[in-house]
Write a protein that holds these residues in place. Sequence first.
Motif, PDB file in Angstrom:
ATOM      1  N   GLY A 143      -8.211  17.828 -21.026  1.00  7.48           N
ATOM      2  CA  GLY A 143      -6.801  18.197 -21.029  1.00  7.48           C
ATOM      3  C   GLY A 143      -6.255  18.427 -19.635  1.00  7.48           C
ATOM      4  N   ASP A 144      -5.049  18.989 -19.582  1.00 11.25           N
ATOM      5  CA  ASP A 144      -4.383  19.211 -18.302  1.00 11.25           C
ATOM      6  C   ASP A 144      -5.187  20.111 -17.386  1.00 11.25           C
ATOM      7  N   SER A 145      -5.736  21.182 -17.931  1.00 11.06           N
ATOM      8  CA  SER A 145      -6.475  22.129 -17.104  1.00 11.06           C
ATOM      9  C   SER A 145      -7.691  21.466 -16.465  1.00 11.06           C
ATOM     10  N   TRP A 159      -8.075  20.859 -12.384  1.00 13.18           N
ATOM     11  CA  TRP A 159      -9.170  21.437 -11.611  1.00 13.18           C
ATOM     12  C   TRP A 159      -9.988  20.350 -10.920  1.00 13.18           C
ATOM     13  N   ALA A 160     -10.158  19.224 -11.580  1.00 16.52           N
ATOM     14  CA  ALA A 160     -10.892  18.123 -10.954  1.00 16.52           C
ATOM     15  C   ALA A 160     -10.189  17.672  -9.675  1.00 16.52           C
ATOM     16  N   ILE A 161      -8.860  17.547  -9.743  1.00 20.20           N
ATOM     17  CA  ILE A 161      -8.087  17.142  -8.560  1.00 20.20           C
ATOM     18  C   ILE A 161      -8.210  18.187  -7.459  1.00 20.20           C
ATOM     19  N   ALA A 162      -8.063  19.456  -7.846  1.00 19.02           N
ATOM     20  CA  ALA A 162      -8.075  20.534  -6.857  1.00 19.02           C
ATOM     21  C   ALA A 162      -9.431  20.674  -6.178  1.00 19.02           C
ATOM     22  N   HIS A 190      -1.597  14.873 -18.615  1.00 16.11           N
ATOM     23  CA  HIS A 190      -0.437  14.088 -18.183  1.00 16.11           C
ATOM     24  C   HIS A 190      -0.895  12.827 -17.455  1.00 16.11           C
ATOM     25  N   GLU A 191      -0.265  11.691 -17.807  1.00 15.51           N
ATOM     26  CA  GLU A 191      -0.709  10.402 -17.275  1.00 15.51           C
ATOM     27  C   GLU A 191      -0.703  10.373 -15.741  1.00 15.51           C
ATOM     28  N   GLY A 192       0.325  10.975 -15.140  1.00 16.79           N
ATOM     29  CA  GLY A 192       0.406  10.976 -13.686  1.00 16.79           C
ATOM     30  C   GLY A 192      -0.750  11.713 -13.042  1.00 16.79           C
ATOM     31  N   ASN A 193      -1.159  12.817 -13.644  1.00 16.59           N
ATOM     32  CA  ASN A 193      -2.288  13.576 -13.105  1.00 16.59           C
ATOM     33  C   ASN A 193      -3.604  12.823 -13.285  1.00 16.59           C
ATOM     34  N   VAL A 194      -3.738  12.138 -14.420  1.00 17.56           N
ATOM     35  CA  VAL A 194      -4.953  11.342 -14.647  1.00 17.56           C
ATOM     36  C   VAL A 194      -5.049  10.231 -13.607  1.00 17.56           C
ATOM     37  N   ALA A 195      -3.919   9.579 -13.332  1.00 19.48           N
ATOM     38  CA  ALA A 195      -3.908   8.523 -12.312  1.00 19.48           C
ATOM     39  C   ALA A 195      -4.271   9.088 -10.945  1.00 19.48           C
TER      40      ALA A 195
END
Length: 341
Positions: A164-166, A170-173, A193-198
Motif C-alpha cells: 500500500g501507500d505506506s 517508506w521504500a522511497i524514503a 498511488h501510481e505516481g509513487n509506485v513509478a
Amino acid sequence: MQKEMNPCYDVTIIGGGPTGLFAAFYAGMRDMKTKVIEAAPYLGGKLPYYREKFLYDIGGIEAITAEDLTKELEAQARTFDPTIVLSQLIETMERLDDGTFRLTSQTGEVHLTHTVLVAAGGGTLVAEKLDLPNARQYEGRHLHYKAESLEQFRNKRVLISGGGDSAVDWAIALASIAESVTIVHRRDEFRAHEGNVAQMRNTSVHIMTSSLLCGIHGDQERIYEVTIEHFDSGEISVLEIDEILVCHGVKPDLGEIKHWGLKIERGRVIVDAWMQTSIPGIFAAGDVAEYPGKLPGLIAGGFMEGPAAINRAKAYLEPYEDIKPIWSTGHPKLMAIHGES
C-alpha cells in the motif's frame, strides 16, 4: 468515578485526529465550549504512524510531513482553548433526563456534554501483525509496525512487507539512506498511488511481487535473514536482512461505540448531509462517517465535514436561532489574536 458536578460542554469531540482537531477550532469560532477526547496518549490520529511521510493533498500546502501537519493542526485547535483529554477511550454513552449526554471512559471518568461529534476515524487503530511463529520476539527491536525515524534504518539492509501507500512511501524514503531496501508484496500490482509506485521503480529498491515473507531467522539479539516464497515459481529464496518494516495496514475498531444504538454499516456511522447520525444530538465526521458520495481517506474531506457537523450541532443547541455558517475572515477573536485591526 467523577461526580456528576462535572461541567457540561456544548460539544465533545471523540477523536483527536485531523478531522477532530479542525472541528475543535471551528467550534471555538462558534463560541462553543469544546472538549476533545483522544484514546491515544497523543494527538494526530493516524498521522503519528508515519511522521516523516510527506502529504501532498492538503489544500494550499505544496508538501508537508505528517508530523508537521499534526503540530499545525494542534496549534490551530488550541486557538480557543478547548479542553483536551488524552489516553481515554470512551466506552458508554447515556442520554440523561435533561437531554444531555453522559460519556464514560475506560478509566471510569465521566464527561457531560450537550452534543457529541464522533471523529474517531475507523476507531482504535491496531496494526495488522505479521503471522509468523517467532515474529513477536523481534517486535520493537528489529521488526517494526511503525517507524520512529528514518535514521534507525541508516546503512541497514531493510525488508518492507506490504503493497500500500505506506509501504511504497517508506521504500522511497529509505532507498537513499539504507544499505539496501527490498519490498515484498503478495499481489502482482501495488495498491499504492501510481505516481509513487513509478517513483519507487526508479530507485534502487529491489521489488518482489507475487511473493510472501514466510520465515524469519536469527538469534535472541537480531535477525540474520528471511525466507521469501515466490508464488509464480513456487521457489523459496533467502535474503540477508537487518530490519523488517511491516506495512500491512491497521485494523480499525469502533469498540463500544458499536453498541450506542447508532446506525452503522460496514464499520461506518451513517450520517445525512448535515453529518447527523440516527441519534439526535450525535454527529459524525471524517473516516468514521458514511453517506452517499463520500470520498473516503481524504483529510480535506474531514476538514469540510467537521465544520458541517459543528454548524448543525450549534443549530441543535439553539433551535430557535437562525444559525448561519461562519468564516474566519473578519472574525473578531481571530483578528485580535493575530493583531489585525
